[in-house]
Design a protein around this motif. Structure first.
Motif, PDB file in Angstrom:
ATOM      1  N   PRO A 208     118.462 -24.816 -13.496  1.00 47.49           N
ATOM      2  CA  PRO A 208     119.732 -25.443 -13.085  1.00 47.49           C
ATOM      3  C   PRO A 208     119.605 -26.138 -11.717  1.00 47.49           C
ATOM      4  N   LEU A 209     118.483 -25.964 -11.091  1.00 52.63           N
ATOM      5  CA  LEU A 209     118.319 -26.523  -9.727  1.00 52.63           C
ATOM      6  C   LEU A 209     117.837 -27.963  -9.817  1.00 52.63           C
ATOM      7  N   PRO A 210     118.277 -28.779  -8.874  1.00 54.92           N
ATOM      8  CA  PRO A 210     117.841 -30.187  -8.920  1.00 54.92           C
ATOM      9  C   PRO A 210     116.400 -30.338  -8.394  1.00 54.92           C
ATOM     10  N   ALA A 211     115.743 -31.392  -8.835  1.00 56.78           N
ATOM     11  CA  ALA A 211     114.438 -31.734  -8.242  1.00 56.78           C
ATOM     12  C   ALA A 211     114.704 -32.296  -6.846  1.00 56.78           C
ATOM     13  N   SER A 212     113.720 -32.233  -5.992  1.00 52.49           N
ATOM     14  CA  SER A 212     113.969 -32.726  -4.616  1.00 52.49           C
ATOM     15  C   SER A 212     112.687 -33.234  -3.983  1.00 52.49           C
ATOM     16  N   PHE A 213     112.868 -33.959  -2.884  1.00 53.93           N
ATOM     17  CA  PHE A 213     111.735 -34.304  -2.031  1.00 53.93           C
ATOM     18  C   PHE A 213     111.891 -33.507  -0.740  1.00 53.93           C
ATOM     19  N   GLU A 214     110.847 -32.797  -0.332  1.00 49.20           N
ATOM     20  CA  GLU A 214     110.861 -32.151   0.988  1.00 49.20           C
ATOM     21  C   GLU A 214     110.127 -33.067   1.936  1.00 49.20           C
ATOM     22  N   ILE A 215     110.831 -33.507   2.928  1.00 49.06           N
ATOM     23  CA  ILE A 215     110.293 -34.577   3.792  1.00 49.06           C
ATOM     24  C   ILE A 215     110.035 -34.039   5.196  1.00 49.06           C
ATOM     25  N   ALA A 216     108.783 -34.156   5.634  1.00 50.45           N
ATOM     26  CA  ALA A 216     108.455 -33.771   7.028  1.00 50.45           C
ATOM     27  C   ALA A 216     108.582 -35.016   7.907  1.00 50.45           C
ATOM     28  N   LEU A 217     109.116 -34.816   9.115  1.00 55.46           N
ATOM     29  CA  LEU A 217     109.315 -35.979   9.999  1.00 55.46           C
ATOM     30  C   LEU A 217     108.097 -36.189  10.903  1.00 55.46           C
ATOM     31  N   ARG A 218     107.927 -37.434  11.306  1.00 54.32           N
ATOM     32  CA  ARG A 218     106.886 -37.716  12.302  1.00 54.32           C
ATOM     33  C   ARG A 218     107.276 -37.013  13.603  1.00 54.32           C
ATOM     34  N   PRO A 219     106.282 -36.582  14.425  1.00 53.22           N
ATOM     35  CA  PRO A 219     106.597 -35.799  15.639  1.00 53.22           C
ATOM     36  C   PRO A 219     107.683 -36.418  16.513  1.00 53.22           C
ATOM     37  N   MET A 220     107.600 -37.745  16.701  1.00 53.13           N
ATOM     38  CA  MET A 220     108.569 -38.360  17.640  1.00 53.13           C
ATOM     39  C   MET A 220     110.002 -38.347  17.089  1.00 53.13           C
ATOM     40  N   HIS A 221     110.135 -38.123  15.765  1.00 57.70           N
ATOM     41  CA  HIS A 221     111.487 -38.109  15.173  1.00 57.70           C
ATOM     42  C   HIS A 221     111.967 -36.701  14.871  1.00 57.70           C
ATOM     43  N   ARG A 222     111.163 -35.689  15.286  1.00 60.70           N
ATOM     44  CA  ARG A 222     111.551 -34.309  14.980  1.00 60.70           C
ATOM     45  C   ARG A 222     112.645 -33.826  15.922  1.00 60.70           C
ATOM     46  N   SER A 223     113.850 -34.294  15.670  1.00 66.95           N
ATOM     47  CA  SER A 223     114.996 -33.871  16.465  1.00 66.95           C
ATOM     48  C   SER A 223     116.223 -33.991  15.581  1.00 66.95           C
ATOM     49  N   ALA A 224     117.318 -33.443  16.065  1.00 66.07           N
ATOM     50  CA  ALA A 224     118.552 -33.526  15.288  1.00 66.07           C
ATOM     51  C   ALA A 224     118.916 -34.981  15.030  1.00 66.07           C
ATOM     52  N   ASP A 225     118.731 -35.807  16.055  1.00 63.98           N
ATOM     53  CA  ASP A 225     119.068 -37.231  15.902  1.00 63.98           C
ATOM     54  C   ASP A 225     118.183 -37.904  14.867  1.00 63.98           C
ATOM     55  N   GLY A 226     116.869 -37.602  14.964  1.00 60.14           N
ATOM     56  CA  GLY A 226     115.911 -38.201  14.023  1.00 60.14           C
ATOM     57  C   GLY A 226     116.262 -37.823  12.594  1.00 60.14           C
ATOM     58  N   ALA A 227     116.591 -36.530  12.397  1.00 57.21           N
ATOM     59  CA  ALA A 227     116.921 -36.048  11.053  1.00 57.21           C
ATOM     60  C   ALA A 227     118.196 -36.716  10.555  1.00 57.21           C
ATOM     61  N   GLU A 228     119.153 -36.842  11.444  1.00 62.34           N
ATOM     62  CA  GLU A 228     120.434 -37.473  11.098  1.00 62.34           C
ATOM     63  C   GLU A 228     120.210 -38.932  10.646  1.00 62.34           C
ATOM     64  N   ARG A 229     119.354 -39.619  11.419  1.00 62.33           N
ATOM     65  CA  ARG A 229     119.060 -41.026  11.106  1.00 62.33           C
ATOM     66  C   ARG A 229     118.418 -41.153   9.730  1.00 62.33           C
ATOM     67  N   LEU A 230     117.419 -40.286   9.500  1.00 61.12           N
ATOM     68  CA  LEU A 230     116.703 -40.338   8.215  1.00 61.12           C
ATOM     69  C   LEU A 230     117.659 -40.000   7.068  1.00 61.12           C
ATOM     70  N   ALA A 231     118.516 -38.988   7.306  1.00 64.93           N
ATOM     71  CA  ALA A 231     119.468 -38.591   6.259  1.00 64.93           C
ATOM     72  C   ALA A 231     120.358 -39.768   5.882  1.00 64.93           C
ATOM     73  N   GLY A 232     120.768 -40.527   6.881  1.00 57.17           N
ATOM     74  CA  GLY A 232     121.606 -41.693   6.642  1.00 57.17           C
ATOM     75  C   GLY A 232     120.894 -42.699   5.744  1.00 57.17           C
ATOM     76  N   ARG A 233     119.621 -42.963   6.039  1.00 56.06           N
ATOM     77  CA  ARG A 233     118.845 -43.924   5.223  1.00 56.06           C
ATOM     78  C   ARG A 233     118.696 -43.402   3.792  1.00 56.06           C
ATOM     79  N   LEU A 234     118.419 -42.088   3.679  1.00 53.11           N
ATOM     80  CA  LEU A 234     118.176 -41.514   2.342  1.00 53.11           C
ATOM     81  C   LEU A 234     119.420 -41.574   1.475  1.00 53.11           C
TER      82      LEU A 234
END
Lengths: 217, 301
Positions: free
Chosen positions: B120-146
Motif C-alpha cells: 500500500p506504500l507509494p514508490a519514492s525517490f530518496e534524494i541526498a543533497l549536495r553539501p552546500m545545499h544541506r540546510s533547511a533552506d536548501g531542502a525547502e528550495r528542492l522540495a519546491g522544484r520537485l
C-alpha cells in the motif's frame, strides 16, 4: 603683566568676595597681597589662575583676556603660571622628583628633557639629595621647596603664592621668601598673598591690601 | 595628548588599580560573573546552532511518486531530478522495497502486515543533497522544484522539526539578546560605580593635576584605562571560568554522550567570539569610566 579692570566676583546668595578691583602689576615686579582672612586674597589668586571666572570686569594676563579663555585653553595658561599653596598640594606617595616632573609630564616633553629640567629645578631649591624620597617623608620646608620647584620648572612668567609660609616656622619661612626673591631676580613676576605682617615689613616690596573684597588705597 | 605620555598614563592607571586593589578585585569578579552568564548562554546558543547544522546536514528529501507511473516515466523523472542543482544522489525505492523496509521497522510486529497482497506504500525517490545545499533552506528550495514535477505526489523532508528547530533557535537568540543587553548594562553600571569611588578618592590628585596644567584627557585617561583593566580582567577571568566549566563538562563528567548533540560533541567559543568578549570587556570598562567621570564633572559644576 597683570591687569585687572573693575573686577567683581560674587557667589550665589549675593556674597561679594571681590568688589570693583582694578590692579596693575608690571612685569618683573614683586607684590605682597595682604589682608585678613576672608578679605578676598585667595579669590583674587583663583581668578588670576583661571580656577574661577570673574562675575564682572576684565583680567589681562600677559595681554590675554583670562576672563574669556576657552575651557581647553586654561591648562595651557596654567603651564605659564607657577602656583604655590600653604598646604603644598603635593602627591604624598610620589617622590620629590616625580612631583616636580609632573608639571613637565602633563606637557608631554621627552623623558630626557623632563629628567634634565626637573633635576635643575630641584638643584635650584637645594633638594637634589632628597629627590628620591616620597614627598610625605620630607619636612614641611622641604615640601614647600618641592612645590616651589614644581611651580618654577616650566619657567613661568608669573608666580602666585597663597599663604606660602602659613604652615612653616619663621626660619623656614624666611628661606622660602629668599627663594621667591631669587625667582623674582630671574625676571619672574611674583605675587605673594599673606597675612604675615613680619614678612611684609621685612621686604621692601609693594604691598596691595584687601579688606572685605575691596582694594585699600 | 601625545603618544609618549601613554607610558606615564598607563603606569598611573596601574598604580591606581593597585591602590584600590580590593575594590577593583571585587568589581573584576562581579564583571566576570556577568560575563560567565552571558558567555555561558553564548556557548549554549552556538552549540545548539552547531547541532542544528549537523542535523540539517543529514536532511534528506523524499519524493513520493503517483501510483501507476510507468517504468519509463519513472526513469525520466529520475533523470530530471538527478539534473537539479541541489541534488547529489537519487535512490529509487519501489513500492515493494518500501513495504520491506516498513516490515523491518516493525520488527516482531511485522505480522500485522500479513495478508497484504500488494504494497500500500507509494514508490519514492530518496534524494541526498549536495553539501552546500544541506540546510533547511536548501531542502525547502528542492522540495519546491520537485512539487512542480509531474508524477510526484508529495514531498517530505521533515518540515515540521526543521521549522520547530528554527523557531527554537530564534527564541534562543532573542533570549540571548535580552540577557546580553541586561548584562552589558550591568557591567557598565558596576564599572561606573567603582570608578566613581576612584574618582572621588583621586579628587586631590586631580586638583593637583589641574594646578600644573593637565588637560582633561590627561586627567581622564588613567581612569579610563583603569576601567578598561577592570573590564579586561573580568572578561579574561570569565573566559577562564567558562573554559574550566567546559572542560569539566566534556572530559570529567563524560556528559558529551548524554548531551549527544552531534558527533564531535560540544565545542568551546571560537576564538573570534573569545576576542569579542575581551573587546566587550575593554569597551564596557571604558564606557563605565567615562560615565563616572561625566557624573563627577556634572556634580562639580
Amino acid at each position: 603683566m597683570i591687569q585687572m579692570y573693575h573686577v567683581t566676583k560674587s557667589y550665589p546668595g549675593g556674597v561679594e568676595a571681590l568688589v570693583d578691583i582694578t590692579l596693575h602689576v608690571p612685569r618683573g615686579e614683586f607684590v605682597f597681597l595682604t589682608g585678613a582672612s576672608g578679605a578676598g586674597k585667595t579669590t583674587l589668586l583663583k581668578l588670576l589662575f583661571c580656577a574661577e571666572p570673574p562675575t564682572r570686569g576684565q583680567i589681562l594676563l600677559n595681554g590675554r583676556n583670562a576672563a574669556r579663555l576657552r575651557r581647553a585653553a586654561i591648562p595651557l595658561l596654567r603651564r605659564q603660571i607657577g602656583m604655590v599653596f600653604q598646604d603644598f598640594r603635593l602627591l604624598p606617595r610620589r617622590s620629590v622628583f616625580e612631583n616636580v616632573a609632573l608639571a613637565l609630564e602633563v606637557m608631554g616633553l621627552p623623558r630626557r628633557e623632563i629628567r634634565r629640567r626637573a633635576s635643575e629645578a630641584l638643584a635650584w631649591v637645594g633638594l637634589e639629595a632628597r629627590q628620591a624620597q616620597p614627598a610625605i617623608r620630607t619636612s614641611g620646608g622641604e615640601q614647600q621647596r618641592t612645590a616651589i620647584a614644581r611651580a618654577l620648572v616650566n619657567e613661568p612668567y608669573l608666580l602666585l603664592a597663597d599663604e606660602p609660609t602659613g604652615n612653616l616656622d619663621p626660619d623656614i619661612s624666611l628661606e622660602v621668601m629668599e627663594l621667591f626673591k631669587r625667582v623674582n631676580a630671574r625676571g619672574t613676576t611674583v605675587l605673594v598673598a599673606t597675612h604675615n605682617r613680619d614678612l611684609v615689613t621685612r621686604y621692601p616690596f609693594r604691598t596691595v591690601a584687601l579688606e572685605k573684597g575691596r582694594l585699600l588705597a | 595628548m601625545r603618544l609618549r605620555q601613554l607610558p606615564y598614563l598607563g603606569r598611573t592607571a596601574l598604580e591606581g588599580f593597585r591602590a584600590h586593589a580590593l575594590m577593583n578585585l571585587i568589581a573584576v569578579i562581579i564583571i566576570a560573573l556577568a560575563f560567565v552568564v552571558g558567555g555561558g548562554f553564548l556557548l549554549l546558543v552556538i552549540n545548539v546552532e552547531w547541532a542544528a547544522e549537523g542535523w540539517s546536514e543529514q536532511i534528506q528529501v523524499t519524493a513520493y511518486l503517483a501510483d501507476g507511473l510507468s517504468a519509463e516515466a519513472t526513469q525520466g523523472l529520475r533523470s530530471r531530478i538527478a539534473g537539479l542543482p541541489e541534488v547529489a544522489q537519487v535512490r529509487y525505492v519501489s513500492k515493494d522495497d518500501a513495504l520491506k523496509a516498513f516490515r523491518g521497522q516493525l520488527g516482531p510486529r511485522a505480522s500485522l502486515l500479513q495478508g497484504l497482497t500488494e504494497s500500500p506504500l507509494p514508490a519514492s525517490f530518496e534524494i541526498a543533497l549536495r553539501p552546500m545545499h544541506r540546510s533547511a533552506d536548501g531542502a525547502e528550495r528542492l522540495a519546491g522544484r520537485l512539487r512542480d514535477l509531474q508524477g510526484i505526489e508529495e514531498v517530505s523532508y521533515g518540515q515540521d522539526w526543521v521549522r520547530r528547530l528554527q523557531g527554537f533557535l530564534e527564541f534562543l537568540r532573542l533570549v540571548g539578546a535580552v540577557i546580553g543587553g541586561g548584562l552589558l548594562l550591568s557591567v557598565i553600571f558596576i564599572v561606573s560605580n567603582t570608578m566613581a569611588l576612584t574618582v572621588l578618592a583621586r579628587r586631590e590628585e586631580t586638583e593637583i593635576l589641574q594646578l600644573v596644567g593637565a588637560t582633561r584627557s590627561f586627567i581622564a585617561l588613567p581612569l579610563v584605562f583603569e576601567g578598561m583593566i577592570q573590564g579586561l580582567l573580568g572578561a579574561l577571568l570569565s573566559l577562564g571560568l567558562l573554559y574550566a566549566a567546559y572542560e569539566l563538562f566534556t572530559t570529567q563528567l563524560y556528559l558529551q554522550a548524554v548531551a549527544g548533540l552531534r558527533p564531535g560533541g560540544i565545542r568551546f567559543l571560537p576564538w573570534q567570539l573569545g576576542a569579542a568578549v575581551v573587546g566587550a570587556g575593554l569597551l564596557l570598562g571604558a564606557i563605565g569610566s567615562l560615565l563616572a567621570l561625566g557624573r563627577a564633572e556634572s556634580v562639580e559644576r
